[in-house]
Design a protein around this motif. Structure first.
Motif, PDB file in Angstrom:
ATOM      1  N   GLU A  36       0.822  -1.217   0.000  1.00 30.24           N
ATOM      2  CA  GLU A  36       0.000   0.000   0.000  1.00 30.24           C
ATOM      3  C   GLU A  36       0.852   1.261   0.000  1.00 30.24           C
ATOM      4  O   GLU A  36       0.452   2.279  -0.552  1.00 30.24           O
ATOM      5  CB  GLU A  36      -0.933  -0.005   1.206  1.00 30.24           C
ATOM      6  CG  GLU A  36      -2.070  -0.998   1.088  1.00 30.24           C
ATOM      7  CD  GLU A  36      -2.905  -1.126   2.346  1.00 30.24           C
ATOM      8  OE1 GLU A  36      -2.585  -0.480   3.373  1.00 30.24           O
ATOM      9  OE2 GLU A  36      -3.885  -1.888   2.313  1.00 30.24           O
ATOM     10  N   GLN A  37       2.024   1.200   0.623  1.00 27.93           N
ATOM     11  CA  GLN A  37       2.919   2.357   0.701  1.00 27.93           C
ATOM     12  C   GLN A  37       3.872   2.435  -0.489  1.00 27.93           C
ATOM     13  O   GLN A  37       4.719   3.325  -0.548  1.00 27.93           O
ATOM     14  CB  GLN A  37       3.719   2.311   2.004  1.00 27.93           C
ATOM     15  CG  GLN A  37       2.854   2.428   3.232  1.00 27.93           C
ATOM     16  CD  GLN A  37       3.602   2.050   4.507  1.00 27.93           C
ATOM     17  OE1 GLN A  37       4.798   1.832   4.516  1.00 27.93           O
ATOM     18  NE2 GLN A  37       2.865   1.965   5.605  1.00 27.93           N
ATOM     19  N   GLY A  38       3.749   1.466  -1.421  1.00 24.42           N
ATOM     20  CA  GLY A  38       4.604   1.475  -2.598  1.00 24.42           C
ATOM     21  C   GLY A  38       5.993   0.912  -2.363  1.00 24.42           C
ATOM     22  O   GLY A  38       6.881   1.092  -3.192  1.00 24.42           O
ATOM     23  N   THR A  39       6.184   0.214  -1.255  1.00 25.75           N
ATOM     24  CA  THR A  39       7.502  -0.362  -0.957  1.00 25.75           C
ATOM     25  C   THR A  39       7.453  -1.894  -0.904  1.00 25.75           C
ATOM     26  O   THR A  39       8.330  -2.524  -0.318  1.00 25.75           O
ATOM     27  CB  THR A  39       8.046   0.188   0.381  1.00 25.75           C
ATOM     28  OG1 THR A  39       7.115  -0.141   1.426  1.00 25.75           O
ATOM     29  CG2 THR A  39       8.275   1.678   0.319  1.00 25.75           C
ATOM     30  N   GLY A  40       6.434  -2.456  -1.523  1.00 21.74           N
ATOM     31  CA  GLY A  40       6.267  -3.909  -1.504  1.00 21.74           C
ATOM     32  C   GLY A  40       7.417  -4.649  -2.149  1.00 21.74           C
ATOM     33  O   GLY A  40       7.825  -5.710  -1.682  1.00 21.74           O
ATOM     34  N   ALA A  41       7.960  -4.091  -3.235  1.00 22.72           N
ATOM     35  CA  ALA A  41       9.054  -4.758  -3.937  1.00 22.72           C
ATOM     36  C   ALA A  41      10.278  -4.925  -3.047  1.00 22.72           C
ATOM     37  O   ALA A  41      10.940  -5.955  -3.084  1.00 22.72           O
ATOM     38  CB  ALA A  41       9.422  -3.980  -5.201  1.00 22.72           C
ATOM     39  N   ILE A  93      12.212 -17.663  -6.943  1.00 23.50           N
ATOM     40  CA  ILE A  93      12.862 -17.624  -8.258  1.00 23.50           C
ATOM     41  C   ILE A  93      12.277 -16.490  -9.095  1.00 23.50           C
ATOM     42  O   ILE A  93      13.021 -15.724  -9.717  1.00 23.50           O
ATOM     43  CB  ILE A  93      12.724 -18.987  -8.968  1.00 23.50           C
ATOM     44  CG1 ILE A  93      13.565 -20.041  -8.239  1.00 23.50           C
ATOM     45  CG2 ILE A  93      13.123 -18.882 -10.437  1.00 23.50           C
ATOM     46  CD1 ILE A  93      13.266 -21.478  -8.640  1.00 23.50           C
ATOM     47  N   GLU A  94      10.950 -16.378  -9.101  1.00 21.69           N
ATOM     48  CA  GLU A  94      10.302 -15.287  -9.842  1.00 21.69           C
ATOM     49  C   GLU A  94      10.768 -13.929  -9.323  1.00 21.69           C
ATOM     50  O   GLU A  94      11.017 -13.009 -10.104  1.00 21.69           O
ATOM     51  CB  GLU A  94       8.784 -15.360  -9.716  1.00 21.69           C
ATOM     52  CG  GLU A  94       8.137 -16.374 -10.609  1.00 21.69           C
ATOM     53  CD  GLU A  94       6.623 -16.287 -10.539  1.00 21.69           C
ATOM     54  OE1 GLU A  94       6.060 -15.236 -10.925  1.00 21.69           O
ATOM     55  OE2 GLU A  94       6.020 -17.275 -10.084  1.00 21.69           O
ATOM     56  N   TYR A  95      10.868 -13.793  -8.010  1.00 17.92           N
ATOM     57  CA  TYR A  95      11.320 -12.539  -7.400  1.00 17.92           C
ATOM     58  C   TYR A  95      12.729 -12.217  -7.890  1.00 17.92           C
ATOM     59  O   TYR A  95      12.996 -11.108  -8.347  1.00 17.92           O
ATOM     60  CB  TYR A  95      11.292 -12.656  -5.880  1.00 17.92           C
ATOM     61  CG  TYR A  95      11.968 -11.507  -5.186  1.00 17.92           C
ATOM     62  CD1 TYR A  95      11.336 -10.275  -5.060  1.00 17.92           C
ATOM     63  CD2 TYR A  95      13.257 -11.635  -4.675  1.00 17.92           C
ATOM     64  CE1 TYR A  95      11.956  -9.207  -4.444  1.00 17.92           C
ATOM     65  CE2 TYR A  95      13.887 -10.570  -4.056  1.00 17.92           C
ATOM     66  CZ  TYR A  95      13.234  -9.366  -3.942  1.00 17.92           C
ATOM     67  OH  TYR A  95      13.866  -8.307  -3.339  1.00 17.92           O
ATOM     68  N   ARG A  96      13.604 -13.193  -7.814  1.00 22.86           N
ATOM     69  CA  ARG A  96      14.990 -12.980  -8.243  1.00 22.86           C
ATOM     70  C   ARG A  96      15.045 -12.603  -9.721  1.00 22.86           C
ATOM     71  O   ARG A  96      15.718 -11.643 -10.105  1.00 22.86           O
ATOM     72  CB  ARG A  96      15.806 -14.248  -7.988  1.00 22.86           C
ATOM     73  CG  ARG A  96      17.276 -14.110  -8.348  1.00 22.86           C
ATOM     74  CD  ARG A  96      17.988 -15.428  -8.397  1.00 22.86           C
ATOM     75  NE  ARG A  96      17.437 -16.196  -9.523  1.00 22.86           N
ATOM     76  CZ  ARG A  96      17.277 -17.503  -9.517  1.00 22.86           C
ATOM     77  NH1 ARG A  96      17.597 -18.212  -8.467  1.00 22.86           N
ATOM     78  NH2 ARG A  96      16.776 -18.116 -10.578  1.00 22.86           N
ATOM     79  N   ASP A  97      14.316 -13.351 -10.544  1.00 23.75           N
ATOM     80  CA  ASP A  97      14.358 -13.116 -11.989  1.00 23.75           C
ATOM     81  C   ASP A  97      13.670 -11.825 -12.406  1.00 23.75           C
ATOM     82  O   ASP A  97      13.974 -11.271 -13.464  1.00 23.75           O
ATOM     83  CB  ASP A  97      13.728 -14.299 -12.737  1.00 23.75           C
ATOM     84  CG  ASP A  97      14.557 -15.577 -12.613  1.00 23.75           C
ATOM     85  OD1 ASP A  97      15.714 -15.515 -12.133  1.00 23.75           O
ATOM     86  OD2 ASP A  97      14.019 -16.646 -12.970  1.00 23.75           O
ATOM     87  N   SER A  98      12.742 -11.323 -11.597  1.00 24.56           N
ATOM     88  CA  SER A  98      11.998 -10.105 -11.954  1.00 24.56           C
ATOM     89  C   SER A  98      12.747  -8.831 -11.601  1.00 24.56           C
ATOM     90  O   SER A  98      12.327  -7.754 -11.983  1.00 24.56           O
ATOM     91  CB  SER A  98      10.654 -10.084 -11.235  1.00 24.56           C
ATOM     92  OG  SER A  98      10.833  -9.752  -9.864  1.00 24.56           O
ATOM     93  N   GLY A  99      13.800  -8.962 -10.829  1.00 25.34           N
ATOM     94  CA  GLY A  99      14.480  -7.764 -10.351  1.00 25.34           C
ATOM     95  C   GLY A  99      13.701  -7.099  -9.233  1.00 25.34           C
ATOM     96  O   GLY A  99      13.742  -5.888  -9.076  1.00 25.34           O
ATOM     97  N   ALA A 100      12.985  -7.892  -8.478  1.00 28.06           N
ATOM     98  CA  ALA A 100      12.235  -7.413  -7.295  1.00 28.06           C
ATOM     99  C   ALA A 100      11.071  -6.505  -7.681  1.00 28.06           C
ATOM    100  O   ALA A 100      10.957  -5.378  -7.219  1.00 28.06           O
ATOM    101  CB  ALA A 100      13.165  -6.705  -6.325  1.00 28.06           C
ATOM    102  N   SER A 101      10.185  -7.025  -8.496  1.00 27.92           N
ATOM    103  CA  SER A 101       9.064  -6.202  -8.961  1.00 27.92           C
ATOM    104  C   SER A 101       7.933  -6.144  -7.942  1.00 27.92           C
ATOM    105  O   SER A 101       7.744  -7.044  -7.134  1.00 27.92           O
ATOM    106  CB  SER A 101       8.530  -6.741 -10.290  1.00 27.92           C
ATOM    107  OG  SER A 101       7.739  -7.881 -10.073  1.00 27.92           O
ATOM    108  N   GLU A 102       7.165  -5.072  -8.047  1.00 29.94           N
ATOM    109  CA  GLU A 102       5.980  -4.884  -7.203  1.00 29.94           C
ATOM    110  C   GLU A 102       4.933  -5.954  -7.517  1.00 29.94           C
ATOM    111  O   GLU A 102       4.209  -6.409  -6.637  1.00 29.94           O
ATOM    112  CB  GLU A 102       5.405  -3.486  -7.439  1.00 29.94           C
ATOM    113  CG  GLU A 102       4.342  -3.073  -6.472  1.00 29.94           C
ATOM    114  CD  GLU A 102       4.879  -2.670  -5.107  1.00 29.94           C
ATOM    115  OE1 GLU A 102       4.079  -2.707  -4.148  1.00 29.94           O
ATOM    116  OE2 GLU A 102       6.062  -2.337  -4.982  1.00 29.94           O
TER     117      GLU A 102
END
Length: 140
Positions: A36-41, A93-102
């Motif tokens: 909600e604060q935009g810092t989820g990633a 794995i998805e997190y790592r490969d996405s570059g830490a996307s929201e």
């Protein structure tokens, strides 16, 4: 973002397990706040690290408790834990490969939080019933 409130319906009735579940719900609610604060990633990295260690430890504790009290649901519980760990591994794995996307933060929240609440309501509550029954029989 959906948040979870601890209610009696989520209580397993085994203090150790309930305390662990409250910690997990708090972690997911913290992720909700971060999204909600935009810092989820950035927060998802913290959550994934926490979950890696906490869930492995919690699952071991819960499975030992079910085995100790000879709960019929024990095998089903182990299988559910295995599925959670697979979902979790895929998300890491998805997190790592996405570059830490929201988007991954939102996906992780939805998948893991839904799994947790469903698991508590359908399987862990049965462990609680089994443990209470076992303890009652031991004291008789």
């Amino acid at each position: 973002m959906q948040k979870f409130e601890w209610t009696d319906s989520l209580s397993v009735g085994v203090p150790m397990i309930d305390i662990h579940h409250k910690e997990l719900i708090t972690a997911f609610n913290d992720l909700s706040d971060a999204i909600e604060q935009g810092t989820g990633a950035s927060y998802i990295k913290k959550l994934l690290t926490f979950l890696k260690y906490f869930t492995e430890w919690h699952f071991e504790q819960e499975e030992s408790c079910a085995a100790k009290h000879r709960c019929a649901i024990g095998e089903t519980n182990q299988q559910a834990h295995h599925r959670f760990l697979q979902i979790f591994s895929d998300l890491r794995i998805e997190y790592r490969d996405s570059g830490a996307s929201e988007a991954i933060a939102r996906k992780a929240h939805a998948q893991l939080a839904d799994w947790l609440v469903s698991h508590i309501m359908t399987i862990d509550t049965q462990i609680g019933i089994c443990v209470r029954h076992s303890l009652k029989n031991q004291s008789s």
